[in-house]
Design a protein around this motif. Structure first.
Motif, mmCIF file in Angstrom:
data_model
loop_
_atom_site.group_PDB
_atom_site.id
_atom_site.type_symbol
_atom_site.label_atom_id
_atom_site.label_comp_id
_atom_site.label_asym_id
_atom_site.label_seq_id
_atom_site.Cartn_x
_atom_site.Cartn_y
_atom_site.Cartn_z
ATOM 1 N N ASP A 268 -13.222 -36.305 -27.888
ATOM 2 C CA ASP A 268 -12.069 -36.774 -28.639
ATOM 3 C C ASP A 268 -10.985 -37.293 -27.711
ATOM 4 N N THR A 269 -10.072 -38.049 -28.305
ATOM 5 C CA THR A 269 -8.969 -38.647 -27.552
ATOM 6 C C THR A 269 -7.690 -37.886 -27.891
ATOM 7 N N ILE A 270 -6.922 -37.557 -26.872
ATOM 8 C CA ILE A 270 -5.734 -36.724 -27.048
ATOM 9 C C ILE A 270 -4.478 -37.490 -26.651
ATOM 10 N N PHE A 271 -3.342 -37.047 -27.199
ATOM 11 C CA PHE A 271 -2.061 -37.611 -26.794
ATOM 12 C C PHE A 271 -1.026 -36.499 -26.780
ATOM 13 N N GLU B 264 -11.568 -43.140 -26.666
ATOM 14 C CA GLU B 264 -11.033 -44.225 -27.497
ATOM 15 C C GLU B 264 -9.639 -44.670 -27.065
ATOM 16 N N ALA B 265 -9.216 -44.286 -25.882
ATOM 17 C CA ALA B 265 -7.860 -44.621 -25.446
ATOM 18 C C ALA B 265 -7.620 -46.125 -25.418
ATOM 19 N N GLY B 266 -8.607 -46.892 -24.967
ATOM 20 C CA GLY B 266 -8.440 -48.337 -24.881
ATOM 21 C C GLY B 266 -8.268 -48.991 -26.240
ATOM 22 N N SER B 267 -9.113 -48.632 -27.181
ATOM 23 C CA SER B 267 -9.021 -49.251 -28.508
ATOM 24 C C SER B 267 -7.752 -48.810 -29.232
ATOM 25 N N ILE B 268 -7.342 -47.572 -29.045
ATOM 26 C CA ILE B 268 -6.095 -47.102 -29.669
ATOM 27 C C ILE B 268 -4.904 -47.829 -29.065
ATOM 28 N N LEU B 269 -4.920 -48.010 -27.746
ATOM 29 C CA LEU B 269 -3.851 -48.760 -27.079
ATOM 30 C C LEU B 269 -3.780 -50.180 -27.630
ATOM 31 N N GLN C 279 10.233 -51.112 -28.308
ATOM 32 C CA GLN C 279 9.747 -51.874 -27.160
ATOM 33 C C GLN C 279 9.750 -50.964 -25.948
ATOM 34 N N GLY C 280 8.664 -50.974 -25.175
ATOM 35 C CA GLY C 280 8.615 -50.102 -24.017
ATOM 36 C C GLY C 280 7.576 -50.562 -23.018
ATOM 37 N N LEU C 281 7.549 -49.895 -21.878
ATOM 38 C CA LEU C 281 6.565 -50.199 -20.854
ATOM 39 C C LEU C 281 5.254 -49.501 -21.189
ATOM 40 N N VAL C 282 4.175 -50.236 -20.999
ATOM 41 C CA VAL C 282 2.839 -49.714 -21.283
ATOM 42 C C VAL C 282 1.995 -49.842 -20.024
ATOM 43 N N LEU C 283 1.237 -48.774 -19.712
ATOM 44 C CA LEU C 283 0.335 -48.805 -18.561
ATOM 45 C C LEU C 283 -1.063 -48.397 -19.008
ATOM 46 N N TRP C 284 -2.060 -48.995 -18.358
ATOM 47 C CA TRP C 284 -3.466 -48.741 -18.685
ATOM 48 C C TRP C 284 -4.185 -48.240 -17.423
ATOM 49 N N PHE C 285 -4.874 -47.090 -17.552
ATOM 50 C CA PHE C 285 -5.605 -46.492 -16.440
ATOM 51 C C PHE C 285 -7.064 -46.283 -16.849
ATOM 52 N N PRO C 286 -7.933 -47.242 -16.593
ATOM 53 C CA PRO C 286 -9.339 -47.028 -16.955
ATOM 54 C C PRO C 286 -9.973 -45.943 -16.090
ATOM 55 N N SER D 87 -8.051 -42.397 -13.021
ATOM 56 C CA SER D 87 -6.879 -41.935 -13.759
ATOM 57 C C SER D 87 -6.688 -40.462 -13.460
ATOM 58 N N PHE D 88 -5.584 -39.903 -13.917
ATOM 59 C CA PHE D 88 -5.315 -38.496 -13.655
ATOM 60 C C PHE D 88 -6.397 -37.606 -14.245
ATOM 61 N N THR D 89 -6.803 -37.889 -15.468
ATOM 62 C CA THR D 89 -7.809 -37.053 -16.128
ATOM 63 C C THR D 89 -9.234 -37.433 -15.766
ATOM 64 N N GLY D 90 -9.426 -38.611 -15.172
ATOM 65 C CA GLY D 90 -10.771 -39.117 -14.936
ATOM 66 C C GLY D 90 -11.328 -39.871 -16.120
ATOM 67 N N GLU D 91 -10.589 -39.906 -17.236
ATOM 68 C CA GLU D 91 -10.987 -40.629 -18.444
ATOM 69 C C GLU D 91 -10.150 -41.901 -18.575
ATOM 70 N N ASP D 92 -10.516 -42.761 -19.525
ATOM 71 C CA ASP D 92 -9.650 -43.868 -19.901
ATOM 72 C C ASP D 92 -8.327 -43.289 -20.389
ATOM 73 N N SER D 93 -7.217 -43.791 -19.849
ATOM 74 C CA SER D 93 -5.910 -43.233 -20.188
ATOM 75 C C SER D 93 -4.880 -44.339 -20.324
#
Length: 441
Positions: free
Chosen positions: A4-7, A27-32, A61-68, A72-78
Motif C-alpha cells: 500500500d501507499t502511505i502519506f 502508487e506514489a507516482g500515479s497519485i502524484l 500552489q506549492g513545491l513538488v518533488l519526485w523521488f523514484p 529515496s528515503f524509504t527505497g520506494e517511489d516517493s
C-alpha cells in the motif's frame, strides 16, 4: 514488502508558513500525477505546481518533488509536497491523497520502510529518532554518529571476527578424528574470542555514558528542611520551578528540571528535606528523596551555613558527592564534625557562588560523558544484546575443548549482535523501535 501507499505530514501540525506532506509506496507516482496540474517533475527537482482536488478545484500552489525508488528515503517511489501550512490546506491535501488510494501512515512507518528496504539498519534508524528528539549539542552529536553508522560499523566488525572464530571451530568439528583437535581449536579460535570478549567488556564498562547522554545525567539536591534546596534549584534553572517558602517541609515530592549544562542534558531534582517525622506524607517524601539520591549520577548535599549542627545533617554528609553551604549572605556559624569542609559556599538569593557551582557541575558531567574511542551504547536494548554476546563468548572460551558446544555459544553471540542491527527480524523489537517515531517519519 508493503504494497500500500502511505502519506503523512512530516512537519508539526498546526499553523505554519510551510508544511511538508510525504507520500511513499507503489502508487506514489500515479497519485502524484492525479493530484497536480502539469507533468510530473524530474527526479529530485523541486517544481512549483498547482494542487487540485477531485473536482479540479485549486487546493494550493506549492513545491513538488519526485523521488523514484530505490533512490529515496524509504527505497520506494516517493513524493513530497511543500505547501502553505494552514490547517485547511493540509486537511484538503490529505483528503485528496486519501481519495486517490493512499492511507495515513502509522508512527515511524516511513523509517521502518527504509529499514525494510535496506536503506538503513536498526541502529541508524534509532539514531535518526534520537536526532529528532535531540535537545543538546551532545545528544545531537551522538545521534548523528549513530545515524551515520558508527555503531553499525562497530557491531559488524565484531560479527565478522566472531564468524572467523566460528569458521575455525567448524573446521575442527569437520575433522574430529585428527589428533590434538582441542589444542588446535584453542590456538586458532581462542585468541579471537579472548580479544573480542575484552572489546565487549570495554564497551559495556563505560558508566552507561551513551544512555546518560541520550536520557539525561541525573543530579539530586538533598539536605535538611529549609536548607535552601528549592532556591538552589531555581537559581540553577534560572526560573521559579519549585515553590520557595520559609516553612520547613514545603517540598514533599521530587521536583525535576530538565536543563542544558555545558552541552549535556541534565535532570536536576529538588527533594524533600531529610528529617525524622511522623507526618505520613512527609515521611514518604523523605523516602523518595533517599531513593533518588541512591539512583542519581551525582548528589549535591546542601546545608544551611547559618544554622548550627544537628543530626538531621548526618545523612547529607554520608550521601553527598559535593557538599555545599547555602545562605552565604547570612552570618555563617555551621561547623562540621571531623573538620570537614564544604566544597562550595553560595547564596541563591544573591547568586554569589552559584555560577562557580554550576561551572563545577558542568565539568563533572563533561568529564564523565565526554567522547571515548568507541561509540557509546545509547539504549538499554543495545546493552542487553552486548551483554548476551559477552556471556555467550565467556561460555565458548570455557568450552574450547568441546568444539560442538563452543560453536553453539559463538553462534548465540553472533545472533545477539545481529539483533542489534536488525539482521534478525524480531517483530516485537521492530515494533518497539518504530512506534516511538512521530507520524510522518
Amino acid at each position: 514488502m508493503p504494497a500500500d501507499t502511505i502519506f503523512a505530514l512530516a512537519t508539526p501540525p498546526g499553523r505554519s508558513g510551510v508544511a511538508v506532506m510525504r507520500l511513499s509506496g507503489r502508487e506514489a507516482g500515479s497519485i502524484l500525477d492525479a493530484a497536480i496540474a502539469g507533468k510530473r517533475p524530474r527526479p529530485r527537482h523541486a517544481v512549483l505546481r498547482r494542487l487540485l482536488d477531485a473536482a479540479g478545484t485549486l487546493i494550493d500552489q506549492g513545491l513538488v518533488l519526485w523521488f523514484p525508488g530505490p533512490h529515496s528515503f524509504t527505497g520506494e517511489d516517493s513524493a513530497e509536497f511543500q505547501i502553505h501550512g494552514g490547517p485547511a490546506v493540509i486537511e484538503a491535501l490529505a483528503d485528496r491523497l486519501a481519495g486517490l488510494g493512499a492511507r495515513l501512515a502509522e508512527p515511524g512507518e516511513f523509517t521502518r520502510r527504509a529499514f525494510e528496504h535496506g536503506k538503513l539498519d536498526l541502529t541508524e534508524a534509532e539514531g535518526l529518532a534520537d536526532l529528532i528528539d535531540a535537545e543538546t549539542g551532545a545528544q545531537r552529536e551522538q545521534a548523528l554518529a549513530q545515524m551515520s553508522g558508527a555503531l553499525r560499523q562497530l557491531y559488524e566488525d565484531w560479527r565478522e571476527r566472531l564468524i572467523d572464530a566460528l569458521a575455525a571451530i567448524e573446521g575442527e568439528i569437520d575433522f574430529p578424528d585428527e589428533e590434538g583437535v582441542p589444542e588446535k581449536l584453542a590456538e586458532t579460535a581462542g585468541p579471537i574470542l579472548s580479544a573480542l570478549a575484552n572489546d565487549l567488556s570495554e564497551h559495556l564498562d563505560d558508566g552507561r555514558r551513551g544512555e546518560r547522554i541520550r536520557e539525561g545525567f541525573g543530579i539530586a539536591i538533598i539536605g535538611p528542611p529549609n536548607a535552601g534546596k528549592s532556591s538552589l534549584l531555581n537559581a540553577l534553572a534560572r526560573r521559579d520551578a519549585a515553590i520557595v517558602t520559609d516553612i520547613p517541609g514545603t517540598t514533599r515530592d521530587i521536583v525535576e528540571v530538565r536543563m542544558d549544562l555545558g552541552g549535556y542534558a541534565v535532570t536536576l531534582a529538588d527533594t524533600a528535606g531529610l528529617r525524622e517525622t511522623e507526618d505520613v506524607v512527609e515521611k514518604e517524601g523523605v523516602r523518595r528523596a533517599l531513593t533518588r539520591a541512591d539512583s542519581a549520577d551525582l548528589v549535591v548535599g546542601l546545608l544551611d551555613g547559618s544554622a548550627t549542627w544537628n543530626q538531621e545533617m548526618t545523612p547529607v554528609l554520608e550521601r553527598s558527592d559535593i557538599l555545599v553551604f547555602g545562605k552565604a549572605d547570612l552570618p555563617q556559624v555551621l561547623t562540621l564534625p571531623d573538620s570537614l569542609e564544604p566544597d562550595f559556599a553560595l547564596s541563591a538569593r544573591t547568586s554569589k557562588g552559584v555560577g562557580d557551582l554550576e561551572w563545577h557541575l558542568a565539568g563533572i558531567v563533561s568529564e564523565r560523558l565526554s567522547k571515548r574511542e568507541m561509540p557509546a551504547l545509547s539504549r538499554l536494548r543495545h546493552r542487553r544484546n552486548v551483554e548476551a554476546a559477552r556471556g555467550a563468548l565467556a561460555r565458548a572460551q570455557q568450552r574450547l575443548t568441546d568444539p560442538e558446544l563452543a560453536g553453539e555459544d559463538v553462534r548465540l553471540a553472533v545472533r545477539a549482535l545481529e539483533g542489534l542491527t536488525g539482521r534478525i527480524d524480531v517483530e516485537h523489537v521492530l515494533d518497539a523501535v518504530f512506534s516511538r517515531f512521530c507520524i510522518g517519519k
